[in-house]
Design a protein around this motif. Structure first.
Motif, PDB file in Angstrom:
ATOM      1  N   MET A 208     -12.781  -9.338  -2.263  1.00 10.92           N
ATOM      2  CA  MET A 208     -11.301  -8.982  -2.483  1.00 10.92           C
ATOM      3  C   MET A 208     -10.724 -10.446  -2.454  1.00 10.92           C
ATOM      4  O   MET A 208     -10.861 -11.170  -1.491  1.00 10.92           O
ATOM      5  CB  MET A 208     -10.912  -8.213  -1.330  1.00 10.92           C
ATOM      6  N   LYS A 209      -9.741 -10.643  -3.297  1.00 11.89           N
ATOM      7  CA  LYS A 209      -8.997 -11.573  -2.983  1.00 11.89           C
ATOM      8  C   LYS A 209      -7.565 -11.359  -2.731  1.00 11.89           C
ATOM      9  O   LYS A 209      -6.826 -10.357  -3.040  1.00 11.89           O
ATOM     10  CB  LYS A 209      -8.716 -12.190  -4.768  1.00 11.89           C
ATOM     11  N   ILE A 210      -7.321 -12.100  -1.601  1.00 10.78           N
ATOM     12  CA  ILE A 210      -5.943 -11.824  -0.818  1.00 10.78           C
ATOM     13  C   ILE A 210      -4.934 -12.873  -1.273  1.00 10.78           C
ATOM     14  O   ILE A 210      -5.087 -13.983  -0.896  1.00 10.78           O
ATOM     15  CB  ILE A 210      -6.187 -11.737   0.627  1.00 10.78           C
ATOM     16  N   PRO A 211      -3.842 -12.374  -1.838  1.00  9.49           N
ATOM     17  CA  PRO A 211      -2.608 -13.633  -2.027  1.00  9.49           C
ATOM     18  C   PRO A 211      -2.285 -14.063  -0.754  1.00  9.49           C
ATOM     19  O   PRO A 211      -2.148 -13.514   0.260  1.00  9.49           O
ATOM     20  CB  PRO A 211      -1.609 -12.586  -2.608  1.00  9.49           C
ATOM     21  N   ASP A 212      -1.761 -15.438  -0.905  1.00  9.70           N
ATOM     22  CA  ASP A 212      -1.364 -16.022   0.347  1.00  9.70           C
ATOM     23  C   ASP A 212      -0.200 -15.450   1.128  1.00  9.70           C
ATOM     24  O   ASP A 212       0.034 -15.345   2.165  1.00  9.70           O
ATOM     25  CB  ASP A 212      -0.936 -17.515  -0.105  1.00  9.70           C
ATOM     26  N   THR A 230       7.065  -7.476   8.392  1.00 12.34           N
ATOM     27  CA  THR A 230       6.917  -6.217   7.528  1.00 12.34           C
ATOM     28  C   THR A 230       7.771  -6.121   6.474  1.00 12.34           C
ATOM     29  O   THR A 230       7.375  -5.579   5.290  1.00 12.34           O
ATOM     30  CB  THR A 230       6.866  -4.813   8.542  1.00 12.34           C
ATOM     31  N   LYS A 231       9.198  -6.246   6.497  1.00 12.67           N
ATOM     32  CA  LYS A 231      10.292  -6.162   5.742  1.00 12.67           C
ATOM     33  C   LYS A 231       9.808  -7.046   4.548  1.00 12.67           C
ATOM     34  O   LYS A 231      10.071  -6.603   3.394  1.00 12.67           O
ATOM     35  CB  LYS A 231      11.480  -6.578   6.349  1.00 12.67           C
ATOM     36  N   GLU A 232       9.406  -8.556   4.974  1.00 14.02           N
ATOM     37  CA  GLU A 232       9.124  -9.358   3.881  1.00 14.02           C
ATOM     38  C   GLU A 232       7.982  -8.882   2.893  1.00 14.02           C
ATOM     39  O   GLU A 232       8.087  -8.993   1.512  1.00 14.02           O
ATOM     40  CB  GLU A 232       8.770 -10.824   4.367  1.00 14.02           C
ATOM     41  N   LEU A 233       7.093  -8.318   3.543  1.00 13.44           N
ATOM     42  CA  LEU A 233       5.745  -7.570   2.602  1.00 13.44           C
ATOM     43  C   LEU A 233       6.137  -6.742   1.764  1.00 13.44           C
ATOM     44  O   LEU A 233       5.887  -6.409   0.628  1.00 13.44           O
ATOM     45  CB  LEU A 233       4.741  -7.365   3.553  1.00 13.44           C
ATOM     46  N   LEU A 234       7.239  -5.690   2.329  1.00  9.20           N
ATOM     47  CA  LEU A 234       7.649  -4.514   1.702  1.00  9.20           C
ATOM     48  C   LEU A 234       8.436  -4.980   0.411  1.00  9.20           C
ATOM     49  O   LEU A 234       8.711  -4.351  -0.585  1.00  9.20           O
ATOM     50  CB  LEU A 234       8.251  -3.484   2.496  1.00  9.20           C
ATOM     51  N   GLU A 235       8.988  -6.079   0.433  1.00 12.28           N
ATOM     52  CA  GLU A 235      10.079  -6.569  -0.617  1.00 12.28           C
ATOM     53  C   GLU A 235       9.160  -7.527  -1.611  1.00 12.28           C
ATOM     54  O   GLU A 235       9.895  -7.799  -2.449  1.00 12.28           O
ATOM     55  CB  GLU A 235      11.083  -7.349  -0.144  1.00 12.28           C
ATOM     56  N   LEU A 236       8.005  -7.507  -1.609  1.00 12.97           N
ATOM     57  CA  LEU A 236       7.122  -8.208  -2.446  1.00 12.97           C
ATOM     58  C   LEU A 236       7.227  -7.661  -3.827  1.00 12.97           C
ATOM     59  O   LEU A 236       7.399  -6.260  -3.843  1.00 12.97           O
ATOM     60  CB  LEU A 236       5.858  -8.745  -1.871  1.00 12.97           C
ATOM     61  N   ALA A 237       6.930  -8.356  -4.985  1.00 11.79           N
ATOM     62  CA  ALA A 237       7.095  -7.488  -6.194  1.00 11.79           C
ATOM     63  C   ALA A 237       5.806  -6.752  -6.346  1.00 11.79           C
ATOM     64  O   ALA A 237       5.787  -5.402  -6.861  1.00 11.79           O
ATOM     65  CB  ALA A 237       6.799  -8.689  -7.351  1.00 11.79           C
ATOM     66  N   ILE A 238       4.577  -7.270  -5.742  1.00  9.73           N
ATOM     67  CA  ILE A 238       3.375  -6.079  -5.588  1.00  9.73           C
ATOM     68  C   ILE A 238       3.034  -6.183  -4.212  1.00  9.73           C
ATOM     69  O   ILE A 238       2.440  -6.881  -3.561  1.00  9.73           O
ATOM     70  CB  ILE A 238       2.194  -6.864  -6.333  1.00  9.73           C
TER      71      ILE A 238
END
Length: 335
Positions: A208-212, A230-238
């Protein structure tokens, strides 16, 4: 109050024989020694602390150094469980525990000065900044020390198996079909370093490749910090399909953000915690988490410290690793 004379009368032996049995002398048979000790217990005999201290040159008092960045003290469920287990085991062996501070009667002093002032026979250290000069002074001092979840050269440490724990979590998440896994870890400590390295290694083994951007730093036991990440992760394009939180308690912040975003756990996003505290069982849905064996961590810390105190010539500094257990809740969706 039960005296040596009372025990001697009950056993039909001399008071000197009772004294020898209770103090572990070798010139009395093991059978007779065990018999006298059992009678003493049954009669509720308690040795005089002051007399025992004079005889053994020990105070039978252990110091506990425990702080955490969120200043939650003993409301920190994970460490309070570890320290409670430590206390119970220490008391079985006749030791009391006292918390170490940098202030006695309004007079500032270092941790080491406090320990010398109180005459501690030994010290257990947990959840502190282990790199702080005042902590290093303790480690390098002449008082027996055991650390919990941190390793120093030539010092005994009781370590939760964070490498295997994180591996179990990632393997389970992967088995459920997730490939977009985010990890919000705690501040830079040896625990974090082990968990982070194990996370990357396990992901690599599973190809598995995990994006930075899926790796974020917060603070242990801090729901507010976890909520922000958590909010920052939910707002990612993917966005990720599963988030690993620093610990069960801080997951509350992440859960609130997920619900505020109109998302459902685990239907829209999966989550896991770490520690296995009681809270993880009563959350809705129940949290999949890695339960650390707090009973064993505390018990072994007490036993190893008492060994260092009572057998200084033969006790060998060692690193004891305690495995945890994967607890399956309802917070991870099978894709």
């Amino acid at each position: 109050m039960v005296s040596l004379k009372d025990i001697a009368k009950a056993c039909g032996v001399s008071t000197s024989s009772v004294s020898k049995a209770l103090n572990g002398h070798k010139d009395i048979s093991e059978k007779k020694k065990e018999e006298i000790i059992q009678v003493a217990r049954d009669m509720g005999y308690m040795p005089n602390a002051a007399a025992r201290s004079l005889k053994t040159n020990r105070t039978y008092n252990l110091g506990v150094l425990f702080t955490d960045k969120t200043q939650r003290g003993l409301t920190h469920e994970y460490f309070s469980c570890v320290l409670e287990s430590f206390r119970v085991e220490a008391e079985k062996h006749g030791y009391a525990i006292t918390f170490i501070s940098q202030n006695i009667g309004g007079k500032p002093m270092s941790y080491y000065q406090h320990c010398m002032h109180r005459g501690y026979d030994g010290i257990v250290i947990a959840s502190v900044d282990f790199r702080a000069p005042e902590v290093m002074e303790l480690i390098e001092g002449n008082i027996p020390v055991v650390t919990i979840d941190h390793l120093f050269n030539d010092r005994t440490a009781i370590l939760s198996d964070n490498v295997d724990g994180m591996k179990q979590l990632v393997q389970y998440i992967h088995k459920c079909g997730h490939r977009k896994i985010a990890f919000i870890h705690g501040e830079d400590t040896s625990v974090t370093q082990k968990r982070l390295a194990s996370f990357y290694k396990t992901c690599e083994e599973l190809k598995m490749k995990i994006p930075d951007e899926y790796i974020c730093e917060a603070i242990y036991h801090d729901p507010k910090a976890t909520a922000i990440k958590t909010k920052e992760l939910l707002e990612l394009a993917i966005p990720p399909t599963c988030i690993i939180f620093p610990d069960d308690f801080s997951s509350i912040g992440g859960i609130n953000v997920i619900k505020d975003a109109g998302l459902r756990i685990p239907d829209d996003i999966s989550i896991v915690g770490y520690d296995g505290i009681y809270l993880s069982r009563v959350l809705e849905p129940s949290l999949t988490t890695l339960k650390q064996n707090t009973d064993e961590l505390g018990r072994l810390a007490a036993l190893r410290l008492i060994e260092l105190i009572e057998k200084p010539k033969t006790a060998i500094p060692q690193q004891v690793i305690v495995k945890g257990e994967l607890l399956l809740g309802n917070s991870v969706k099978k894709l």
